[in-house]
Design an enzyme around this catalytic site. Structure first.
Site, PDB file in Angstrom:
ATOM      1  N   GLU A   1       0.822  -1.227   0.000  1.00 31.22           N
ATOM      2  CA  GLU A   1       0.000   0.000   0.000  1.00 31.22           C
ATOM      3  C   GLU A   1       0.854   1.275   0.000  1.00 31.22           C
ATOM      4  O   GLU A   1       0.696   2.161   0.831  1.00 31.22           O
ATOM      5  CB  GLU A   1      -0.953  -0.031   1.207  1.00 31.22           C
ATOM      6  CG  GLU A   1      -1.844  -1.265   1.226  1.00 31.22           C
ATOM      7  CD  GLU A   1      -2.850  -1.274   2.360  1.00 31.22           C
ATOM      8  OE1 GLU A   1      -2.806  -0.378   3.213  1.00 31.22           O
ATOM      9  OE2 GLU A   1      -3.691  -2.197   2.390  1.00 31.22           O
TER      10      GLU A   1
ATOM     11  N   GLU B   1      -5.352 -11.004  -1.550  1.00 31.71           N
ATOM     12  CA  GLU B   1      -6.186 -10.902  -0.351  1.00 31.71           C
ATOM     13  C   GLU B   1      -7.687 -10.880  -0.686  1.00 31.71           C
ATOM     14  O   GLU B   1      -8.465 -10.177  -0.075  1.00 31.71           O
ATOM     15  CB  GLU B   1      -5.831  -9.639   0.441  1.00 31.71           C
ATOM     16  CG  GLU B   1      -4.373  -9.489   0.781  1.00 31.71           C
ATOM     17  CD  GLU B   1      -4.053  -8.215   1.527  1.00 31.71           C
ATOM     18  OE1 GLU B   1      -4.986  -7.580   2.062  1.00 31.71           O
ATOM     19  OE2 GLU B   1      -2.868  -7.830   1.601  1.00 31.71           O
TER      20      GLU B   1
HETATM   21  C1  XIL Z   1      -5.451  -6.982   8.272  1.00 30.87           C
HETATM   22  C2  XIL Z   1      -5.961  -8.168   9.080  1.00 30.87           C
HETATM   23  O1  XIL Z   1      -6.982  -8.834   8.376  1.00 30.87           O
HETATM   24  C3  XIL Z   1      -6.463  -7.637  10.406  1.00 30.87           C
HETATM   25  O2  XIL Z   1      -6.987  -8.693  11.185  1.00 30.87           O
HETATM   26  C4  XIL Z   1      -5.314  -6.960  11.127  1.00 30.87           C
HETATM   27  O3  XIL Z   1      -5.744  -6.460  12.362  1.00 30.87           O
HETATM   28  C5  XIL Z   1      -4.774  -5.811  10.257  1.00 30.87           C
HETATM   29  O4  XIL Z   1      -4.384  -6.314   8.970  1.00 30.87           O
HETATM   30  N1  XIL Z   1      -4.529  -5.048   3.722  1.00 30.87           N
HETATM   31  C6  XIL Z   1      -3.497  -5.846   4.095  1.00 30.87           C
HETATM   32  C7  XIL Z   1      -3.660  -6.844   5.180  1.00 30.87           C
HETATM   33  O5  XIL Z   1      -2.437  -5.857   3.454  1.00 30.87           O
HETATM   34  O6  XIL Z   1      -2.437  -7.097   5.882  1.00 30.87           O
HETATM   35  C8  XIL Z   1      -4.704  -6.364   6.153  1.00 30.87           C
HETATM   36  O7  XIL Z   1      -4.931  -7.430   7.062  1.00 30.87           O
HETATM   37  C9  XIL Z   1      -5.980  -6.013   5.422  1.00 30.87           C
HETATM   38  C10 XIL Z   1      -5.719  -4.882   4.465  1.00 30.87           C
END
Ligand code: XIL
Length: 363
Positions: free
Chosen positions: A159, A275
């Protein structure tokens, strides 16, 4: 022999409702074939995010081993878990997941190395005070060195683009950027390549799927970033698309997404979905209706992504709805607990599972 893309383009021109048109082109699927096998038959690897506590449930562990060929840790490799105090590492939970994957012949992705979120409380102050690149380049070397040869792919930076921040190169404003300037990104990738020359190095982000001007800006910014990195000889191997969608939000713009991914491929980068999940907030209490909308949104996205020959991997951000937050009793009674993933809370395959299997099989 007409290619699938030609067929899809022809079907898109048919005066049919989306679902009827899609039905014309969706191959039948073997409901018994795990997602990992359907993916493998079509040149893809399917996997999912997992958290250590989930493996304590034997039925889930069995479903995970049945469906997934690749794991990524939801929590255990985030820096607030890995280095809770300066120089004090807590590798145990990540070691357990890497060992579990290795013991069951699963591939593994590391996520994330450099991110503006999920950092330990001490990190930002230390970065701003010391301005020491070792606080990320040294961390990368330490962590990737530990898992060298056991983790095949890493989200080196996560990001990093945010055109709305108005920074040079459309970079996200963060303590990393404010301290080191844009060069932190190149430095991170070079450190990663040096730490494990055989690992796939990925830039992971979100914001390329929809039609709106902010996604137009993100797609343009991503291509410009990738072009520049390639010209500078930055060792980035692939673009990771997080793929977090919403069934009751703006739909994926398939034409814009397809053109964007064609440009990414033309630059020589591989593509991963890292994701994927589909939020069903804003939907009706009827779970079946929400499941259908989630499946449709997933198919609309994956049909485009997996059709691109540069796409190698599709991961969902979890496998089962069982672990999505802790829906209260009311949500459970009303049936409004989130239903974002391929398996339901009872580990039964949902329409999203079938939509994913069809998208893989239609490749
Ligand atoms: C999120 C997890 O799902 C949460 O449980 C944690 O508290 C924070 O991170 N983008 C990403 C992931 O790259 O690492 C994130 O995951 C969601 C958004």
């Amino acid at each position: 022999m007409l290619s699938r893309r030609t067929l899809l383009a022809a079907a898109a021109a048919l005066p049919l409702a989306g679902s009827a048109r899609a039905g014309l082109l969706r191959p039948a699927i073997d409901e018994d074939a795990p997602l990992r096998d359907v993916a493998a038959m079509h040149g893809l690897v399917y996997g999912c995010a997992v958290a250590g506590y989930e493996l304590e449930q034997a039925d889930f562990k069995a479903a995970l081993l049945r469906e997934s060929a690749l794991l990524v840790p939801e929590y255990e490799m985030k820096r607030n878990a890995m280095e809770p105090a300066p120089g004090r590492y807590a590798f145990g939970p990540a070691d357990m997941l890497v060992g579990f994957a290795r013991g069951h012949g699963l591939k593994f992705r590391g996520h994330p190395l450099v991110w503006h979120r999920s950092n330990p409380d001490w990190l930002e102050d230390a970065v701003r005070a010391s301005r020491n690149e070792d606080l990320f380049a040294g961390y990368i070397a330490k962590v990737m060195g530990r898992y060298c040869g056991r983790v095949q792919s890493w989200d080196v930076v996560n990001e990093i683009l945010a055109p709305e921040d108005g920074r040079a190169g459309n970079l996200r404003n963060s303590f990393w950027l404010e301290t080191f300037g844009p060069s932190y990104i190149d430095t991170a990738f070079h450190a990663a390549r040096a730490a494990d020359p055989h690992a796939q190095l990925v830039y992971n982000d979100w914001g390329c799927e929809l039609a709106g001007p902010e996604h137009d800006r993100f797609r343009a910014a991503t291509l410009k970033f990738l072009e520049g990195a390639k010209a500078r000889g930055v060792p980035i191997d692939a673009l990771g698309l997080q793929g977090h969608l919403r069934a009751y939000g703006e739909p994926v713009d398939q034409a814009k997404l397809r053109a964007f991914l064609d440009d990414v491929r033309a630059l020589g980068f591989r593509i991963l979905v890292t994701e994927h999940d589909v939020g069903d907030d804003g939907g009706p209490a009827d779970a079946a209706a929400r499941d259908a909308a989630v499946a449709e949104a997933s198919a609309r996205f994956l049909d485009v992504v997996v059709a691109n020959p540069a796409t190698d991997v599709v991961l969902t951000w979890g496998l089962s709805d069982r672990f999505l937050g802790a829906p209260g009793l009311r949500a459970r009674l009303l049936g409004t607990a989130p239903r974002m993933l391929p398996l339901d809370r009872a580990l039964e395959r949902k329409p999203m599972w079938r939509a994913m299997a069809r998208a893989f099989a239609a490749r």
